[in-house]
Write a protein that holds these residues in place. Structure first.
Motif, mmCIF file in Angstrom:
data_model
loop_
_atom_site.group_PDB
_atom_site.id
_atom_site.type_symbol
_atom_site.label_atom_id
_atom_site.label_comp_id
_atom_site.label_asym_id
_atom_site.label_seq_id
_atom_site.Cartn_x
_atom_site.Cartn_y
_atom_site.Cartn_z
ATOM 1 N N SER A 268 42.122 0.851 33.609
ATOM 2 C CA SER A 268 41.399 0.803 32.332
ATOM 3 C C SER A 268 40.319 1.877 32.266
ATOM 4 C CB SER A 268 40.777 -0.577 32.122
ATOM 5 O OG SER A 268 39.985 -0.947 33.230
ATOM 6 N N LEU A 269 39.792 2.276 33.418
ATOM 7 C CA LEU A 269 38.841 3.382 33.442
ATOM 8 C C LEU A 269 39.558 4.721 33.403
ATOM 9 C CD1 LEU A 269 36.102 2.309 36.042
ATOM 10 C CD2 LEU A 269 35.919 2.387 33.558
ATOM 11 N N LEU A 270 40.653 4.822 34.160
ATOM 12 C CA LEU A 270 41.398 6.079 34.192
ATOM 13 C C LEU A 270 41.985 6.404 32.824
ATOM 14 C CD1 LEU A 270 43.242 5.585 37.612
ATOM 15 C CD2 LEU A 270 41.225 7.004 37.172
ATOM 16 N N ASP A 271 42.374 5.370 32.073
ATOM 17 C CA ASP A 271 42.971 5.586 30.751
ATOM 18 C C ASP A 271 42.003 6.247 29.779
ATOM 19 O OD1 ASP A 271 45.359 4.521 31.552
ATOM 20 O OD2 ASP A 271 44.989 2.520 30.729
ATOM 21 N N VAL A 272 40.713 5.861 29.865
ATOM 22 C CA VAL A 272 39.745 6.442 28.937
ATOM 23 C C VAL A 272 39.119 7.708 29.489
ATOM 24 C CG1 VAL A 272 39.227 4.220 27.878
ATOM 25 C CG2 VAL A 272 37.872 4.988 29.827
ATOM 26 N N GLY A 273 39.316 7.951 30.807
ATOM 27 C CA GLY A 273 38.814 9.172 31.423
ATOM 28 C C GLY A 273 37.482 8.984 32.124
ATOM 29 N N VAL A 274 37.472 9.274 33.411
ATOM 30 C CA VAL A 274 36.238 9.205 34.193
ATOM 31 C C VAL A 274 36.173 10.406 35.123
ATOM 32 C CG1 VAL A 274 35.892 6.707 34.147
ATOM 33 C CG2 VAL A 274 37.408 7.706 35.858
ATOM 34 N N MET A 275 34.984 10.686 35.618
ATOM 35 C CA MET A 275 34.818 11.779 36.558
ATOM 36 C C MET A 275 33.986 11.317 37.744
ATOM 37 S SD MET A 275 31.897 14.336 35.025
ATOM 38 C CE MET A 275 32.789 14.713 33.536
ATOM 39 N N GLY A 308 21.214 11.500 52.190
ATOM 40 C CA GLY A 308 20.968 11.108 50.810
ATOM 41 C C GLY A 308 22.011 11.511 49.802
ATOM 42 N N LEU A 309 23.063 12.230 50.207
ATOM 43 C CA LEU A 309 24.130 12.549 49.256
ATOM 44 C C LEU A 309 24.736 11.257 48.710
ATOM 45 C CD1 LEU A 309 26.058 15.506 50.967
ATOM 46 C CD2 LEU A 309 24.463 15.625 49.047
ATOM 47 N N GLN A 310 25.120 11.291 47.436
ATOM 48 C CA GLN A 310 25.622 10.075 46.795
ATOM 49 C C GLN A 310 26.701 10.418 45.773
ATOM 50 O OE1 GLN A 310 22.736 7.923 44.374
ATOM 51 N NE2 GLN A 310 23.612 5.959 45.007
ATOM 52 N N VAL A 311 27.802 9.647 45.808
ATOM 53 C CA VAL A 311 28.881 9.801 44.836
ATOM 54 C C VAL A 311 28.665 8.806 43.709
ATOM 55 C CG1 VAL A 311 31.363 9.761 44.464
ATOM 56 C CG2 VAL A 311 30.460 10.448 46.681
ATOM 57 N N LYS A 312 28.836 9.277 42.483
ATOM 58 C CA LYS A 312 28.735 8.396 41.321
ATOM 59 C C LYS A 312 29.973 8.555 40.443
ATOM 60 C CE LYS A 312 23.672 8.465 41.166
ATOM 61 N NZ LYS A 312 22.470 8.628 40.302
ATOM 62 N N LEU A 313 30.355 7.465 39.808
ATOM 63 C CA LEU A 313 31.464 7.474 38.866
ATOM 64 C C LEU A 313 30.872 7.547 37.465
ATOM 65 C CD1 LEU A 313 34.602 7.223 38.959
ATOM 66 C CD2 LEU A 313 34.296 4.786 38.470
ATOM 67 N N LEU A 314 31.236 8.594 36.728
ATOM 68 C CA LEU A 314 30.655 8.841 35.413
ATOM 69 C C LEU A 314 31.699 8.701 34.319
ATOM 70 C CD1 LEU A 314 28.534 12.073 36.129
ATOM 71 C CD2 LEU A 314 27.904 9.692 36.540
ATOM 72 N N SER A 315 31.223 8.484 33.104
ATOM 73 C CA SER A 315 32.115 8.501 31.952
ATOM 74 C C SER A 315 32.680 9.912 31.768
ATOM 75 C CB SER A 315 31.367 8.054 30.695
ATOM 76 O OG SER A 315 30.238 8.879 30.475
ATOM 77 N N LYS A 316 33.693 10.025 30.942
ATOM 78 C CA LYS A 316 34.417 11.288 30.792
ATOM 79 C C LYS A 316 33.503 12.445 30.412
ATOM 80 C CE LYS A 316 38.501 13.213 28.485
ATOM 81 N NZ LYS A 316 39.610 12.915 27.530
ATOM 82 N N ASP A 317 32.516 12.173 29.560
ATOM 83 C CA ASP A 317 31.600 13.240 29.133
ATOM 84 C C ASP A 317 30.387 13.369 30.044
ATOM 85 O OD1 ASP A 317 30.168 10.990 28.520
ATOM 86 O OD2 ASP A 317 30.016 11.388 26.369
#
Length: 446
Positions: A268-275, A308-317
């Motif tokens: 459902s996240l991949l369908d709308v696009g995430v980065m 302190g490096l950190q990965v975040k999941l963001l919306s498509k924009d």
């Protein structure tokens, strides 16, 4: 008049003394079911207790023997001064101490495992995500612990709550450790046994929906009573996601650069696009990566591995943070290993992608430079390499002293020319020969 003043002071201090002298004792996991501590999302107290219990051995005489050192700051432990008098006074101020752990909003907490910190990163702004603490009292005569307490801050305050403070008995700590041994699902088994409210996690499952403006950022600012009702609108089309299962992490490449990893990103996240995005400890955005329809994978960056490096999941924009992974610990979440026969320890860590080493030397070990005059640290690209096959080395007395921030230990460090990589190791040799190894760090993880 003087007597009246003394009586007044006595009665003012009496409630405080009664609180600290009468801390209830929990004797079994079943006793945890009847208290408030860490029982609902996003509280992390039960996860913290499970984690620390895994580093405690309870012998047949009920002695508490830690595999970690609170005085050295392992896992983010720091000295706790008991200014509020929540805990009993120390009998020996010079050789005893209270140490607290559990404040996730500090770089010293990065070594805590992700299952302890996950709820914190999922719910920015929530007043309950960082309330819980664990406090230990050290022994004046040995490395054993005299007591282990669980406690919490008063909601929305930095003050400790004396009425939600408990001592954990050796029997309880032994039971948690026994329950957790040799089980892949030990955390979930313990949470179930301790009465954790699993249903309280459900509002994070709705962290993103195609017809909803709510995200985890919003859910984190809601109260726990508000969140289920507020999030109902986000699941009318059944496009909810189980954000609690998403994995975001930073690991090492073979050349000391950051490798991003992700898994379980819902359709459902991949369908709308995430980065995917990488941030440094100061919150600066370093790079972005479109996931397209890849629910799992890895990506090797050109960013040096750093604390302190950190990965975040963001919306498509890129305008909304859907969820965040744990911040990277420069020591690979490994506590220092003791140097055999001495009150000193060795730790492997990384800085700018290089393999580095820290020496923790007790302040009472004043003659260490004489004892370690011929001692050296070897750096190995693979932990299976023979002792003579080191990549580079440095003598212990040539390490550089760091800022004096630890009251019990002096910290010395050295930055080597070896790129940090999976399997890397540091070894402490007592003499110039290769056969007198007093310490080996655990291999760097893949």
């Amino acid at each position: 008049m003087e007597r009246k003043a003394l009586l007044c002071i006595f009665f003012l201090l009496l409630p405080l003394a009664l609180v600290s002298a009468d801390i209830p004792v929990l004797n079994s996991i079943n006793d945890l079911r009847n208290i408030e501590f860490g029982h609902r999302f996003p509280r992390h107290g039960l996860m913290l207790l499970h984690f620390i219990s895994g580093g405690l051995y309870v012998d047949n005489n009920d002695a508490l023997i830690p595999t970690f050192s609170p005085e050295m700051g392992d896992w983010g432990f720091h000295e706790f001064y008991n200014n509020e008098g929540v805990f009993p006074p120390l009998q020996d101020q010079n050789r005893q101490g209270y140490y607290a752990v559990g404040n996730i909003n500090t770089p010293t907490a990065y070594p805590l495992y992700p299952y302890v910190t996950l709820s914190y990163y999922l719910t920015p702004g929530n007043l309950e995500r960082n309330m819980d603490r664990l406090v230990v009292r050290t022994s004046p005569n040995s490395r054993r612990l005299e007591a282990v307490y669980i406690t919490q801050h008063i909601r929305g305050s930095s003050e400790y709550d004396p009425y939600n403070t408990y001592q954990t008995s050796p029997a309880l700590l032994r039971e948690i450790r026994t329950l957790s041994q040799n089980r892949v699902d030990s955390v979930e088994v313990f949470l179930y046994a301790a009465g954790y409210n699993v249903d309280s996690r459900t509002f994070t499952w709705n962290c993103y929906a195609t017809d909803s403006t709510y995200t985890v950022e919003d859910a984190g600012r809601m109260t726990l009573n508000e969140s289920p009702a507020m999030m109902k609108g986000a699941v009318v089309n059944d496009h909810h996601t189980e954000c609690y299962a998403v994995v975001l992490q930073v690991k090492s490449t073979e050349s000391g650069y950051a490798r991003l990893g992700w898994a379980n990103v819902p359709d459902s996240l991949l369908d709308v696009g995430v980065m995917l995005a990488l941030f440094n400890k100061d919150g600066n955005h370093l790079l972005s990566l479109s996931l397209d329809m890849r629910s799992y994978g890895t990506y090797d960056t050109n960013q040096y591995l750093n604390h302190g490096l950190q990965v975040k999941l963001l919306s498509k924009d890129g305008s909304n943070v859907i969820m965040s992974g744990p911040q990277y610990d420069d020591a690979d979440r490994k506590i220092p290993v003791g140097i055999e026969g001495y009150d000193a320890s060795l730790q492997l860590y990384t800085k700018d992608g290089n393999a580095c080493a820290r020496l923790f030397i007790s302040k009472t070990f004043t003659d260490w430079k004489n004892d370690f005059y011929y001692s050296w640290v070897g750096f190995y690209s693979n932990h299976n390499d023979a002792s003579y096959s080191y990549y580079t080395h440095e003598y212990a007395v040539s390490f550089t002293k760091q800022d004096d921030t630890n009251i019990k230990y002096d910290i010395y460090s050295y930055v080597s020319s070896l790129s940090i990589q999976p399997g890397a190791q540091a070894r402490f040799f007592f003499t110039k020969t290769y056969n007198n190894i007093l310490a080996k760090t655990k291999p760097w993880e893949r």
